[in-house]
Design an enzyme around this catalytic site. Structure first.
Site, PDB file in Angstrom:
ATOM      1  N   ARG A  31       1.524  -9.410  -2.756  1.00 34.71           N
ATOM      2  CA  ARG A  31       0.943  -8.147  -1.939  1.00 34.71           C
ATOM      3  C   ARG A  31       1.476  -8.198  -0.650  1.00 34.71           C
ATOM      4  O   ARG A  31       2.005  -9.237  -0.149  1.00 34.71           O
ATOM      5  CB  ARG A  31      -0.702  -8.478  -2.103  1.00 34.71           C
ATOM      6  CG  ARG A  31      -1.072  -9.828  -1.687  1.00 34.71           C
ATOM      7  CD  ARG A  31      -2.487  -9.876  -0.789  1.00 34.71           C
ATOM      8  NE  ARG A  31      -2.461  -9.210   0.519  1.00 34.71           N
ATOM      9  CZ  ARG A  31      -1.901  -9.446   1.476  1.00 34.71           C
ATOM     10  NH1 ARG A  31      -1.117 -10.634   1.628  1.00 34.71           N
ATOM     11  NH2 ARG A  31      -1.823  -8.803   2.546  1.00 34.71           N
ATOM     12  N   GLY A  32       1.051  -7.003   0.135  1.00 35.33           N
ATOM     13  CA  GLY A  32       1.722  -6.901   1.453  1.00 35.33           C
ATOM     14  C   GLY A  32       2.640  -5.935   1.212  1.00 35.33           C
ATOM     15  O   GLY A  32       3.861  -6.255   0.345  1.00 35.33           O
TER      16      GLY A  32
ATOM     17  N   ASP B  48       0.241   0.252   5.013  1.00 35.08           N
ATOM     18  CA  ASP B  48       0.819   0.300   3.868  1.00 35.08           C
ATOM     19  C   ASP B  48       1.682   1.682   3.563  1.00 35.08           C
ATOM     20  O   ASP B  48       2.615   1.798   2.887  1.00 35.08           O
ATOM     21  CB  ASP B  48      -0.016   0.222   2.466  1.00 35.08           C
ATOM     22  CG  ASP B  48      -0.400  -1.113   2.262  1.00 35.08           C
ATOM     23  OD1 ASP B  48       0.031  -1.756   1.701  1.00 35.08           O
ATOM     24  OD2 ASP B  48      -1.516  -1.574   2.959  1.00 35.08           O
TER      25      ASP B  48
ATOM     26  N   ARG C 281       1.425   0.389  -8.176  1.00 32.99           N
ATOM     27  CA  ARG C 281       0.498   0.405  -7.219  1.00 32.99           C
ATOM     28  C   ARG C 281       0.871   2.099  -6.697  1.00 32.99           C
ATOM     29  O   ARG C 281       2.180   2.012  -6.510  1.00 32.99           O
ATOM     30  CB  ARG C 281       0.739  -0.384  -6.205  1.00 32.99           C
ATOM     31  CG  ARG C 281       0.566  -1.938  -6.612  1.00 32.99           C
ATOM     32  CD  ARG C 281      -1.010  -2.177  -6.421  1.00 32.99           C
ATOM     33  NE  ARG C 281      -1.791  -1.737  -5.472  1.00 32.99           N
ATOM     34  CZ  ARG C 281      -1.954  -2.631  -4.343  1.00 32.99           C
ATOM     35  NH1 ARG C 281      -1.452  -3.763  -4.387  1.00 32.99           N
ATOM     36  NH2 ARG C 281      -2.740  -2.355  -3.516  1.00 32.99           N
TER      37      ARG C 281
END
Length: 356
Positions: free
Chosen positions: A57-58, A248, A100
């Protein structure tokens, strides 16, 4: 099955390629801080699941994982021509992109891999595969350099002794190295700055509690964990002189999508007249996205709120749950957007475009 091994805290690298064994190695961030385990991902289903389940993640780390995933997806292809190999790449790209919907780096990295593929037309299949590995390696190396530059630029806005509030995790494990919002804190420590960091726990997945607090504590940085609903009181008490967050996706007008709760922190910072800085690599800035209203917000499972972190469910069975993964911080709440190419100030429609 995924194979596990322990890793050494002294060298945090959350995404790596084992090319000899056609394996993507990631630090499983869902297990931190209790277990420090690498996962060895050997097929596309595992890579997709790792991105979807936030094992990796990130935004920058997701982009790196996707780039290596695209390379591994065509590495074992039996295609004998450019056209056949391209069809395989498009299938891999479409599949990984579905993991995602919000983090723009995912799509940016996959598009960049496709662009490099097209640039290799006329070469042999093996040469094209090698070129895609080179492109994925370059994305990882560039991210490390980008994060350090963001850290340098953000550090110019800070002074030793400041109290800094963070939300979610935008540190080394979310990138190739250094992080984005945490990069100036790491660089400051190297240069003798003394920061007092307050880390929001970041409900419902606790990235601040599990990841940021762990990461900074391991690095010997003064960090205090607070519940999300304590941000107001530490600001009111004068403990906070700056807020640093990652993101994001940044829209062309400066609206910024980040972990749920970021918008609330920005509203509080505005009320208490505390500068609110968004640390964003250019790869997260989407000039095709006009405003935050155009950003698709991912909705996640009810269990993350009702039962994931509890021995027993902590909500009535069957209760309706609304669990958006991100919110959008309006540009009017953002003091500056810090990138590797410089610091953008309002009006963002102009300043962000100028960075490109």
């Amino acid at each position: 099955m995924l194979e596990n091994r322990q890793f050494d805290n002294s060298d945090i690298q959350s995404v790596m390629l084992d090319d000899e064994n056609s394996t993507l190695i990631i630090l499983d961030q869902t297990l931190l801080p209790n277990e420090k385990i690498f996962l060895r991902l050997t097929n596309q289903n595992q890579i997709w699941e790792a991105i979807y389940s936030l094992r990796v993640r990130g935004a920058p780390a997701i982009g790196i994982a996707a780039a290596y995933g695209a390379y591994l997806g065509i590495k074992e292809s039996k295609a004998e021509s450019y056209e056949q190999l391209y069809e395989d790449l498009k299938k891999v790209k479409e599949y990984l992109a579905s993991s995602r919907p919000t983090a723009v780096n995912l799509f940016w990295a996959l598009d960049r891999m496709e662009t490099r593929f097209k640039a290799e037309e006329g070469k042999t299949v093996d040469e094209i595969k090698n070129a895609l590995k080179d492109e994925a390696d370059t994305i990882r190396i560039e991210d490390e350099m980008v994060c350090k530059s963001i850290g340098e630029n953000a550090l110019s806005l800070l002074e030793s002794g400041m109290g800094i509030l963070t939300h979610c995790n935008a540190g080394a494990i979310a990138t190739a190295k250094y992080g984005t919002a945490l990069a100036p804190i790491y660089l400051g420590k190297e240069r003798g700055y003394e920061f007092k960091v307050y880390a929001d726990e970041t409900r419902p997945l606790l990235q601040g509690a599990r990841l940021t607090a762990w990461e900074l504590n391991e690095a010997g940085i003064d960090v205090t964990l607070i519940c999300d609903n304590m941000a107001s009181i530490v600001m009111k008490e004068g403990r906070i002189q700056a807020v640093l967050v990652g993101c994001d996706r940044v829209a062309a007008n400066g609206d910024t999508a980040n972990k749920i709760g970021t918008s609330g922190v920005a509203i509080l910072a505005k009320h208490y007249r505390i500068p609110f800085y968004v640390c964003a690599p250019l790869s997260t800035i989407d000039l095709k996205c006009s405003t935050g209203e155009d950003i698709h917000i991912e909705l996640r499972s009810n269990e993350e709120v009702t039962s994931k972190w509890y021995e027993k469910p902590m909500a009535p069975e069957g209760v309706e749950v609304y669990n958006p993964c991100f919110d959008v911080t309006d540009n009017i709440l953002i003091t500056a957007i810090v990138t590797e190419k410089g610091i953008a100030y309002p009006p963002y429609t102009k300043s962000l475009a100028e960075l490109f």
